[in-house]
Scaffold this active site. Structure first.
Site, PDB file in Angstrom:
ATOM      1  N   PRO A  40       0.797  -1.229   0.000  1.00 12.06           N
ATOM      2  CA  PRO A  40       0.000   0.000   0.000  1.00 12.06           C
ATOM      3  C   PRO A  40       0.831   1.282   0.000  1.00 12.06           C
ATOM      4  O   PRO A  40       0.511   2.224  -0.719  1.00 12.06           O
ATOM      5  CB  PRO A  40      -0.838  -0.106   1.282  1.00 12.06           C
ATOM      6  CG  PRO A  40      -0.869  -1.551   1.612  1.00 12.06           C
ATOM      7  CD  PRO A  40       0.408  -2.130   1.097  1.00 12.06           C
ATOM      8  N   LYS A  41       1.886   1.325   0.797  1.00 12.51           N
ATOM      9  CA  LYS A  41       2.701   2.539   0.844  1.00 12.51           C
ATOM     10  C   LYS A  41       3.324   2.815  -0.528  1.00 12.51           C
ATOM     11  O   LYS A  41       3.286   3.939  -1.030  1.00 12.51           O
ATOM     12  CB  LYS A  41       3.785   2.420   1.911  1.00 12.51           C
ATOM     13  CG  LYS A  41       4.643   3.662   2.028  1.00 12.51           C
ATOM     14  CD  LYS A  41       5.686   3.496   3.116  1.00 12.51           C
ATOM     15  CE  LYS A  41       6.614   4.688   3.167  1.00 12.51           C
ATOM     16  NZ  LYS A  41       7.683   4.500   4.165  1.00 12.51           N
ATOM     17  N   MET A  42       3.891   1.780  -1.142  1.00  8.42           N
ATOM     18  CA  MET A  42       4.478   1.932  -2.479  1.00  8.42           C
ATOM     19  C   MET A  42       3.423   2.379  -3.486  1.00  8.42           C
ATOM     20  O   MET A  42       3.691   3.225  -4.334  1.00  8.42           O
ATOM     21  CB  MET A  42       5.055   0.593  -2.957  1.00  8.42           C
ATOM     22  CG  MET A  42       6.466   0.362  -2.588  1.00  8.42           C
ATOM     23  SD  MET A  42       7.006  -1.162  -3.360  1.00  8.42           S
ATOM     24  CE  MET A  42       7.571  -1.999  -1.922  1.00  8.42           C
ATOM     25  N   LEU A  45       2.632   6.040  -3.053  1.00  5.96           N
ATOM     26  CA  LEU A  45       3.749   6.858  -3.540  1.00  5.96           C
ATOM     27  C   LEU A  45       3.820   6.827  -5.063  1.00  5.96           C
ATOM     28  O   LEU A  45       4.089   7.846  -5.699  1.00  5.96           O
ATOM     29  CB  LEU A  45       5.069   6.391  -2.921  1.00  5.96           C
ATOM     30  CG  LEU A  45       5.219   6.700  -1.433  1.00  5.96           C
ATOM     31  CD1 LEU A  45       6.424   5.966  -0.850  1.00  5.96           C
ATOM     32  CD2 LEU A  45       5.337   8.189  -1.205  1.00  5.96           C
TER      33      LEU A  45
END
Length: 178
Positions: free
Chosen positions: A161-163, A166
């Site tokens: 999710p973070k990737m 971003l």
């Protein structure tokens, strides 16, 4: 019986005639001294002199490449950056870009060659596997581009999710969260 350690919330009672007549509002919890800490962080980051400022993922792709290639490079930089210092990620991306970093060039590259190029990024063996799998999916399902939604991005091997958030921001210029 064990007692719960959870704090009980307090309701704030308003004087009659105040508010909208609905139930009393609850006080909003805030971490202690968070505003002071935020101001300290802003002061420390004012000069923008950390490695991420010069070598972060947002600086690792070829800005003169066609948009589809640029987005692919952003995604690969994000995949390489996990558990890896910015300096190492930047160096690996530079080595990949020197070899023509596109979906087709990575698909044609031997796994051992890719491993030699990206080493010493963290978990490089797994990343070789994820990069190859993701690249094949991008070629087959997305015509060589990267997905344009967080939901589709997190379906790719090695993309969390973070990737994904971003990638949405850097590659698609769309803030989808975080």
């Amino acid at each position: 019986p064990r007692q719960s350690r959870r704090r009980k919330s307090l309701a704030i009672a308003y004087e009659p005639g105040q508010g909208d007549g609905a139930e009393p509002r609850r006080a909003r919890w805030e971490p202690r001294d968070w505003r002071e800490q935020l101001e300290r962080i802003r002061e420390m980051r004012r000069s923008r002199d950390a490695p991420v400022d010069e070598m972060g993922v947002h600086k690792c792709y070829d800005s003169s490449a066609p948009p589809q290639v640029m987005r692919y490079q952003v995604l690969l930089a994000l995949m390489l950056s996990s558990q890896t210092k910015d300096q190492v990620t930047s160096a690996a991306m530079l080595r990949l870009r020197r070899r023509g970093l596109t979906v087709d060039s990575v698909l044609q590259m031997e796994d051992e060659t890719l491993a030699q190029i990206i080493y010493p990024v963290g978990f490089w063996r797994n990343k070789v596997k994820y990069i190859k799998q993701t690249t094949a999916i991008l070629k087959q399902k997305y015509g060589g581009d990267i997905p344009s939604t967080v939901e589709e991005l997190v379906q790719l091997p090695g993309v969390g999710p973070k990737m994904a958030h971003l990638a949405m921001h850097i590659a698609w210029d769309s803030v989808a969260g975080i």
